[in-house]
Scaffold this motif. Structure first.
Motif, PDB file in Angstrom:
ATOM      1  N   VAL A  78       0.834  -1.195   0.000  1.00 12.02           N
ATOM      2  CA  VAL A  78       0.000   0.000   0.000  1.00 12.02           C
ATOM      3  C   VAL A  78       0.866   1.241   0.000  1.00 12.02           C
ATOM      4  CG1 VAL A  78      -2.055  -1.004   1.056  1.00 12.02           C
ATOM      5  CG2 VAL A  78      -0.231  -0.119   2.526  1.00 12.02           C
ATOM      6  N   PHE A  79       0.245   2.315  -0.475  1.00  9.34           N
ATOM      7  CA  PHE A  79       0.914   3.594  -0.548  1.00  9.34           C
ATOM      8  C   PHE A  79       0.043   4.653   0.106  1.00  9.34           C
ATOM      9  CE2 PHE A  79       3.969   1.890  -3.437  1.00  9.34           C
ATOM     10  CZ  PHE A  79       3.268   0.973  -4.213  1.00  9.34           C
ATOM     11  N   LEU A  80       0.674   5.694   0.601  1.00 11.86           N
ATOM     12  CA  LEU A  80      -0.060   6.819   1.163  1.00 11.86           C
ATOM     13  C   LEU A  80       0.551   8.102   0.606  1.00 11.86           C
ATOM     14  CD1 LEU A  80      -2.344   7.558   3.168  1.00 11.86           C
ATOM     15  CD2 LEU A  80      -0.561   7.914   4.887  1.00 11.86           C
ATOM     16  N   GLN A  81      -0.161   8.713  -0.323  1.00 14.69           N
ATOM     17  CA  GLN A  81       0.266   9.985  -0.893  1.00 14.69           C
ATOM     18  C   GLN A  81      -0.278  11.085  -0.001  1.00 14.69           C
ATOM     19  OE1 GLN A  81       2.150  10.938  -3.681  1.00 14.69           O
ATOM     20  NE2 GLN A  81       1.863  13.018  -2.880  1.00 14.69           N
ATOM     21  N   MET A  82       0.613  11.876   0.575  1.00 18.34           N
ATOM     22  CA  MET A  82       0.200  12.919   1.521  1.00 18.34           C
ATOM     23  C   MET A  82       0.523  14.284   0.929  1.00 18.34           C
ATOM     24  SD  MET A  82       1.523  11.152   5.079  1.00 18.34           S
ATOM     25  CE  MET A  82       3.252  11.279   4.644  1.00 18.34           C
ATOM     26  N   ASN A  83      -0.514  15.071   0.689  1.00 20.74           N
ATOM     27  CA  ASN A  83      -0.355  16.408   0.110  1.00 20.74           C
ATOM     28  C   ASN A  83      -0.785  17.473   1.113  1.00 20.74           C
ATOM     29  OD1 ASN A  83       0.443  15.300  -2.402  1.00 20.74           O
ATOM     30  ND2 ASN A  83      -1.698  15.119  -3.037  1.00 20.74           N
ATOM     31  N   ASN A  84      -0.335  18.688   0.864  1.00 31.28           N
ATOM     32  CA  ASN A  84      -0.699  19.822   1.724  1.00 31.28           C
ATOM     33  C   ASN A  84      -0.481  19.483   3.204  1.00 31.28           C
ATOM     34  OD1 ASN A  84      -1.650  22.361   2.450  1.00 31.28           O
ATOM     35  ND2 ASN A  84      -3.797  21.741   2.399  1.00 31.28           N
ATOM     36  N   LEU A  85       0.693  18.987   3.495  1.00 28.53           N
ATOM     37  CA  LEU A  85       0.981  18.551   4.864  1.00 28.53           C
ATOM     38  C   LEU A  85       0.981  19.714   5.836  1.00 28.53           C
ATOM     39  CD1 LEU A  85       3.646  15.887   3.948  1.00 28.53           C
ATOM     40  CD2 LEU A  85       1.636  15.464   5.372  1.00 28.53           C
ATOM     41  N   LYS A  86       0.506  19.424   7.041  1.00 32.97           N
ATOM     42  CA  LYS A  86       0.427  20.419   8.106  1.00 32.97           C
ATOM     43  C   LYS A  86       1.263  19.935   9.292  1.00 32.97           C
ATOM     44  CE  LYS A  86      -4.370  21.232   6.734  1.00 32.97           C
ATOM     45  NZ  LYS A  86      -5.781  21.277   7.187  1.00 32.97           N
ATOM     46  N   SER A  87       1.574  20.867  10.187  1.00 32.49           N
ATOM     47  CA  SER A  87       2.390  20.492  11.349  1.00 32.49           C
ATOM     48  C   SER A  87       1.709  19.412  12.176  1.00 32.49           C
ATOM     49  CB  SER A  87       2.683  21.720  12.201  1.00 32.49           C
ATOM     50  OG  SER A  87       1.476  22.345  12.615  1.00 32.49           O
ATOM     51  N   GLU A  88       0.387  19.423  12.195  1.00 30.73           N
ATOM     52  CA  GLU A  88      -0.345  18.413  12.975  1.00 30.73           C
ATOM     53  C   GLU A  88      -0.302  17.026  12.345  1.00 30.73           C
ATOM     54  OE1 GLU A  88      -1.494  21.401  11.981  1.00 30.73           O
ATOM     55  OE2 GLU A  88      -3.621  21.283  11.414  1.00 30.73           O
ATOM     56  N   ASP A  89       0.261  16.917  11.151  1.00 27.87           N
ATOM     57  CA  ASP A  89       0.450  15.603  10.533  1.00 27.87           C
ATOM     58  C   ASP A  89       1.735  14.923  11.022  1.00 27.87           C
ATOM     59  OD1 ASP A  89      -0.781  17.038   7.500  1.00 27.87           O
ATOM     60  OD2 ASP A  89      -1.858  15.695   8.856  1.00 27.87           O
ATOM     61  N   THR A  90       2.515  15.628  11.802  1.00 26.92           N
ATOM     62  CA  THR A  90       3.754  15.070  12.341  1.00 26.92           C
ATOM     63  C   THR A  90       3.467  13.875  13.235  1.00 26.92           C
ATOM     64  OG1 THR A  90       4.964  17.159  12.243  1.00 26.92           O
ATOM     65  CG2 THR A  90       5.707  15.552  13.866  1.00 26.92           C
ATOM     66  N   GLY A  91       4.238  12.822  13.052  1.00 23.08           N
ATOM     67  CA  GLY A  91       4.076  11.640  13.890  1.00 23.08           C
ATOM     68  C   GLY A  91       4.738  10.438  13.253  1.00 23.08           C
ATOM     69  N   VAL A  92       4.559   9.304  13.888  1.00 25.97           N
ATOM     70  CA  VAL A  92       5.034   8.042  13.328  1.00 25.97           C
ATOM     71  C   VAL A  92       3.851   7.359  12.651  1.00 25.97           C
ATOM     72  CG1 VAL A  92       6.078   5.808  13.789  1.00 25.97           C
ATOM     73  CG2 VAL A  92       6.809   7.820  15.086  1.00 25.97           C
ATOM     74  N   TYR A  93       4.037   6.996  11.410  1.00 31.22           N
ATOM     75  CA  TYR A  93       2.989   6.373  10.613  1.00 31.22           C
ATOM     76  C   TYR A  93       3.223   4.865  10.584  1.00 31.22           C
ATOM     77  CZ  TYR A  93       1.221  10.875   9.136  1.00 31.22           C
ATOM     78  OH  TYR A  93       0.663  12.122   9.120  1.00 31.22           O
ATOM     79  N   PHE A  94       2.207   4.135  10.997  1.00 34.45           N
ATOM     80  CA  PHE A  94       2.285   2.682  11.081  1.00 34.45           C
ATOM     81  C   PHE A  94       1.385   2.048  10.030  1.00 34.45           C
ATOM     82  CE2 PHE A  94       4.649   2.291  14.994  1.00 34.45           C
ATOM     83  CZ  PHE A  94       4.374   3.476  15.670  1.00 34.45           C
ATOM     84  N   CYS A  95       1.962   1.137   9.285  1.00 39.87           N
ATOM     85  CA  CYS A  95       1.207   0.345   8.331  1.00 39.87           C
ATOM     86  C   CYS A  95       0.684  -0.897   9.044  1.00 39.87           C
ATOM     87  CB  CYS A  95       2.145  -0.037   7.188  1.00 39.87           C
ATOM     88  SG  CYS A  95       1.513  -1.252   6.035  1.00 39.87           S
TER      89      CYS A  95
END
Length: 115
Positions: A78-95
């Motif tokens: 799987v893929f996750l395309q992340m656009n228009n990122l914001k500071s609140e998107d900061t974190g560890v992303y778990f698949c």
């Protein structure tokens, strides 16, 4: 056992884009639902996206319209395309991969969005 290879995290400026990828392997015996959660420092794990099939995708409220999840055909990738990122998107992303009501988790990849 299920093994994961996650990649694509990093540091990006606010408004920028990143693409995460996650490939699951092992004794899977078919294609299974996969998705993403994230965890910011000091916060609980938050649902990001779920890919049930090639055309069935669910998103968390905070990312809908900015993030796009997809999978590579019939593979457990799987893929996750992340656009228009914001500071609140900061974190560890778990698949994760869900097989027969059991969730298997990747090791996580860190995303940092600077304002």
């Amino acid at each position: 056992q299920v093994q994961f290879v996650e990649s694509g995290g990093g540091l990006v400026q606010s408004g920028g884009s990143l693409t995460l990828s996650c490939a699951a392997s092992g004794s899977l015996g078919g294609m299974w639902p996969m998705g993403w959660y994230r965890q910011a420092p000091g916060k609980e794990r938050e649902f990001v996206a779920r890919v049930l099939a090639e055309t069935i995708v669910n998103y968390g409220d905070s990312v809908r319209g900015r993030f796009t999840a997809s999978r590579a055909g019939s593979e457990n990738t799987v893929f996750l395309q992340m656009n228009n990122l914001k500071s609140e998107d900061t974190g560890v992303y778990f698949c994760y991969l869900r097989r027969d009501s059991t969730d298997y988790w990747g090791q996580g990849t860190a995303v940092t969005v600077s304002s």
